[in-house]
Motif scaffolding. Sequence first.
Motif, PDB file in Angstrom:
ATOM      1  N   GLU A 203       5.210   0.703  12.567  1.00  0.00           N
ATOM      2  CA  GLU A 203       3.826   1.173  12.549  1.00  0.00           C
ATOM      3  C   GLU A 203       3.842   2.690  12.440  1.00  0.00           C
ATOM      4  O   GLU A 203       4.403   3.382  13.294  1.00  0.00           O
ATOM      5  CB  GLU A 203       3.101   0.728  13.826  1.00  0.00           C
ATOM      6  CG  GLU A 203       1.628   1.054  13.834  1.00  0.00           C
ATOM      7  CD  GLU A 203       0.913   0.479  15.057  1.00  0.00           C
ATOM      8  OE1 GLU A 203       0.223  -0.535  14.915  1.00  0.00           O
ATOM      9  OE2 GLU A 203       1.096   1.059  16.158  1.00  0.00           O
ATOM     10  N   TRP A 204       3.230   3.193  11.360  1.00  0.00           N
ATOM     11  CA  TRP A 204       3.243   4.643  11.113  1.00  0.00           C
ATOM     12  C   TRP A 204       2.001   5.014  10.341  1.00  0.00           C
ATOM     13  O   TRP A 204       1.664   4.370   9.329  1.00  0.00           O
ATOM     14  CB  TRP A 204       4.499   5.026  10.334  1.00  0.00           C
ATOM     15  CG  TRP A 204       4.751   6.497  10.236  1.00  0.00           C
ATOM     16  CD1 TRP A 204       4.690   7.402  11.238  1.00  0.00           C
ATOM     17  CD2 TRP A 204       5.135   7.224   9.063  1.00  0.00           C
ATOM     18  NE1 TRP A 204       5.009   8.660  10.783  1.00  0.00           N
ATOM     19  CE2 TRP A 204       5.298   8.577   9.430  1.00  0.00           C
ATOM     20  CE3 TRP A 204       5.365   6.859   7.739  1.00  0.00           C
ATOM     21  CZ2 TRP A 204       5.655   9.562   8.533  1.00  0.00           C
ATOM     22  CZ3 TRP A 204       5.743   7.841   6.839  1.00  0.00           C
ATOM     23  CH2 TRP A 204       5.881   9.183   7.236  1.00  0.00           C
ATOM     24  N   ASP A 205       1.312   6.043  10.777  1.00  0.00           N
ATOM     25  CA  ASP A 205       0.033   6.419  10.166  1.00  0.00           C
ATOM     26  C   ASP A 205       0.164   6.775   8.692  1.00  0.00           C
ATOM     27  O   ASP A 205      -0.779   6.580   7.918  1.00  0.00           O
ATOM     28  CB  ASP A 205      -0.598   7.588  10.933  1.00  0.00           C
ATOM     29  CG  ASP A 205      -1.074   7.188  12.324  1.00  0.00           C
ATOM     30  OD1 ASP A 205      -1.266   5.964  12.541  1.00  0.00           O
ATOM     31  OD2 ASP A 205      -1.250   8.075  13.181  1.00  0.00           O
ATOM     32  N   ALA A 206       1.335   7.324   8.297  1.00  0.00           N
ATOM     33  CA  ALA A 206       1.517   7.764   6.905  1.00  0.00           C
ATOM     34  C   ALA A 206       2.313   6.742   6.081  1.00  0.00           C
ATOM     35  O   ALA A 206       2.964   7.104   5.102  1.00  0.00           O
ATOM     36  CB  ALA A 206       2.199   9.123   6.865  1.00  0.00           C
ATOM     37  N   ALA A 207       2.250   5.473   6.471  1.00  0.00           N
ATOM     38  CA  ALA A 207       3.025   4.445   5.776  1.00  0.00           C
ATOM     39  C   ALA A 207       2.698   4.380   4.284  1.00  0.00           C
ATOM     40  O   ALA A 207       3.564   4.095   3.452  1.00  0.00           O
ATOM     41  CB  ALA A 207       2.782   3.079   6.421  1.00  0.00           C
ATOM     42  N   ALA A 208       1.451   4.648   3.922  1.00  0.00           N
ATOM     43  CA  ALA A 208       1.030   4.553   2.524  1.00  0.00           C
ATOM     44  C   ALA A 208       1.726   5.563   1.625  1.00  0.00           C
ATOM     45  O   ALA A 208       1.727   5.417   0.397  1.00  0.00           O
ATOM     46  CB  ALA A 208      -0.482   4.717   2.423  1.00  0.00           C
ATOM     47  N   THR A 209       2.335   6.590   2.199  1.00  0.00           N
ATOM     48  CA  THR A 209       3.007   7.609   1.387  1.00  0.00           C
ATOM     49  C   THR A 209       4.419   7.188   0.978  1.00  0.00           C
ATOM     50  O   THR A 209       5.049   7.863   0.162  1.00  0.00           O
ATOM     51  CB  THR A 209       3.094   8.931   2.156  1.00  0.00           C
ATOM     52  OG1 THR A 209       3.913   8.748   3.338  1.00  0.00           O
ATOM     53  CG2 THR A 209       1.714   9.408   2.585  1.00  0.00           C
ATOM     54  N   LEU A 210       4.909   6.090   1.541  1.00  0.00           N
ATOM     55  CA  LEU A 210       6.267   5.641   1.244  1.00  0.00           C
ATOM     56  C   LEU A 210       6.301   4.781  -0.018  1.00  0.00           C
ATOM     57  O   LEU A 210       5.302   4.184  -0.413  1.00  0.00           O
ATOM     58  CB  LEU A 210       6.829   4.840   2.425  1.00  0.00           C
ATOM     59  CG  LEU A 210       6.915   5.583   3.763  1.00  0.00           C
ATOM     60  CD1 LEU A 210       7.329   4.634   4.867  1.00  0.00           C
ATOM     61  CD2 LEU A 210       7.883   6.757   3.660  1.00  0.00           C
ATOM     62  N   GLU A 211       7.458   4.706  -0.628  1.00  0.00           N
ATOM     63  CA  GLU A 211       7.653   3.877  -1.810  1.00  0.00           C
ATOM     64  C   GLU A 211       8.464   2.644  -1.459  1.00  0.00           C
ATOM     65  O   GLU A 211       9.374   2.695  -0.631  1.00  0.00           O
ATOM     66  CB  GLU A 211       8.381   4.665  -2.908  1.00  0.00           C
ATOM     67  CG  GLU A 211       7.590   5.838  -3.457  1.00  0.00           C
ATOM     68  CD  GLU A 211       8.317   6.528  -4.597  1.00  0.00           C
ATOM     69  OE1 GLU A 211       9.408   6.046  -4.973  1.00  0.00           O
ATOM     70  OE2 GLU A 211       7.802   7.541  -5.100  1.00  0.00           O
ATOM     71  N   GLN A 212       8.105   1.546  -2.098  1.00  0.00           N
ATOM     72  CA  GLN A 212       8.853   0.299  -1.929  1.00  0.00           C
ATOM     73  C   GLN A 212      10.329   0.532  -2.259  1.00  0.00           C
ATOM     74  O   GLN A 212      10.674   1.195  -3.240  1.00  0.00           O
ATOM     75  CB  GLN A 212       8.285  -0.775  -2.859  1.00  0.00           C
ATOM     76  CG  GLN A 212       8.883  -2.156  -2.680  1.00  0.00           C
ATOM     77  CD  GLN A 212       8.088  -3.006  -1.716  1.00  0.00           C
ATOM     78  OE1 GLN A 212       7.576  -2.508  -0.711  1.00  0.00           O
ATOM     79  NE2 GLN A 212       7.952  -4.282  -2.022  1.00  0.00           N
ATOM     80  N   ASP A 213      11.205  -0.006  -1.423  1.00  0.00           N
ATOM     81  CA  ASP A 213      12.664   0.040  -1.597  1.00  0.00           C
ATOM     82  C   ASP A 213      13.278   1.403  -1.302  1.00  0.00           C
ATOM     83  O   ASP A 213      14.492   1.569  -1.419  1.00  0.00           O
ATOM     84  CB  ASP A 213      13.090  -0.406  -3.002  1.00  0.00           C
ATOM     85  CG  ASP A 213      12.925  -1.898  -3.221  1.00  0.00           C
ATOM     86  OD1 ASP A 213      13.139  -2.655  -2.260  1.00  0.00           O
ATOM     87  OD2 ASP A 213      12.562  -2.298  -4.343  1.00  0.00           O
ATOM     88  N   SER A 214      12.467   2.404  -0.934  1.00  0.00           N
ATOM     89  CA  SER A 214      13.053   3.694  -0.559  1.00  0.00           C
ATOM     90  C   SER A 214      13.743   3.545   0.800  1.00  0.00           C
ATOM     91  O   SER A 214      13.290   2.806   1.673  1.00  0.00           O
ATOM     92  CB  SER A 214      11.974   4.769  -0.496  1.00  0.00           C
ATOM     93  OG  SER A 214      10.954   4.429   0.440  1.00  0.00           O
ATOM     94  N   TRP A 215      14.863   4.238   0.960  1.00  0.00           N
ATOM     95  CA  TRP A 215      15.604   4.170   2.218  1.00  0.00           C
ATOM     96  C   TRP A 215      15.088   5.234   3.178  1.00  0.00           C
ATOM     97  O   TRP A 215      14.852   6.387   2.775  1.00  0.00           O
ATOM     98  CB  TRP A 215      17.096   4.360   1.971  1.00  0.00           C
ATOM     99  CG  TRP A 215      17.738   3.120   1.419  1.00  0.00           C
ATOM    100  CD1 TRP A 215      17.717   2.689   0.129  1.00  0.00           C
ATOM    101  CD2 TRP A 215      18.470   2.135   2.158  1.00  0.00           C
ATOM    102  NE1 TRP A 215      18.388   1.503   0.005  1.00  0.00           N
ATOM    103  CE2 TRP A 215      18.866   1.146   1.238  1.00  0.00           C
ATOM    104  CE3 TRP A 215      18.834   2.002   3.490  1.00  0.00           C
ATOM    105  CZ2 TRP A 215      19.608   0.031   1.621  1.00  0.00           C
ATOM    106  CZ3 TRP A 215      19.569   0.896   3.881  1.00  0.00           C
ATOM    107  CH2 TRP A 215      19.951  -0.077   2.955  1.00  0.00           C
ATOM    108  N   VAL A 216      14.920   4.835   4.433  1.00  0.00           N
ATOM    109  CA  VAL A 216      14.327   5.733   5.425  1.00  0.00           C
ATOM    110  C   VAL A 216      15.058   5.617   6.760  1.00  0.00           C
ATOM    111  O   VAL A 216      15.672   4.591   7.078  1.00  0.00           O
ATOM    112  CB  VAL A 216      12.825   5.423   5.646  1.00  0.00           C
ATOM    113  CG1 VAL A 216      12.016   5.748   4.406  1.00  0.00           C
ATOM    114  CG2 VAL A 216      12.617   3.967   6.053  1.00  0.00           C
TER     115      VAL A 216
END
Length: 253
Positions: A203-216
Motif C-alpha cells: 500500500e503506497w500513495d504513489a503506486a500509480a507512478t510505478l510501471e508494471q514489471d519494474s523492480w523496486v
Amino acid sequence: MTHRLYRSFQGLLLLAICIFFAFKAANGQLTWYINSRFIPLTIFGIVFLALLSQTVFNEIKRLRREEHEREDHDHHHDHDHDHAPAFLNLWVMLVPLLIGVLIPARPLDSSAFATKGFNTNSPLVSGDSSAQIFETDSAERNVLDWIKLFNYEEDITQFIGQKASVIGFVYFDEILGENRFFVSRFVVSCCSADGFAIAMVVEWDAAATLEQDSWVLVKGSIDSIQLSNRPSPMIVAESVQAVPIPEQPYLFP
C-alpha cells in the motif's frame, strides 16, 4: 553427406553449445534458467562439451588423413559410399541452440502470470519450520519468508508493525484497488519451467507512478490483508525505490 562433413557440423554445434553455456555462466545469466545449486553440475557439463567437441575435431582430422591416403592410392575422389546419418538429425542439437541465441534472456515476469498464475499464501511451498525465519531480522526477510510466516504461523498479530524491506517486481491487479500493488518474485525449485509466482500486497500513495514489471525496493511496516478468505502479509510502504534486476531474480524454497 559424407561422414567427415557430418562430423564437422556436429563438432561445430557441440562447440557452439559449449560457448553458449560458458557465456551464460560468465555473465551470471545461468541462474535465470536454473536453481543455483545446479551451477557446479552445469560447469561440469560445459567442460564435458568442450572435451567432446575436441574429440570430434580429432576424428575429423583422422578422417581427412584417411581420405588423402585413399586418394593417393586410388587416384579417385568419389567415396560417398561412406554415408553418415541424415543431416536432419543435427536439428535436435541446433533448434535449442537457436532458441537460446535468438530469444533475449530475461527472468520470468508478470507475462508468465497468465499461464502460471500467482499466489499470496504459498500453498506450494513446503511447510518447513519457520524457526530460522524467526531468527532472521525482519528487515532481512524476503517475500517468500513473509508469506511462509503468515501461512504457517497461527498467531500473525506478532508480525503486525514489524519493519520490512523486500525486493520484487511490480504487478498491478484490479482486485487491489487504488494505491496498492503486488511486489512479486518467482520461486524456483529446479529450473524456470517449474517456477511459480508469489506476491505481497503493498500500500503506497504513489503506486500509480510505478510501471508494471519494474523492480523496486519496498520499505515499510507489516500489516495484514484478507485475500481469498485468508490473511496475507501487506507492507504499508514508507518508501518505494526503483532498483535494477537482481543478479539472482528468483527465490528458492
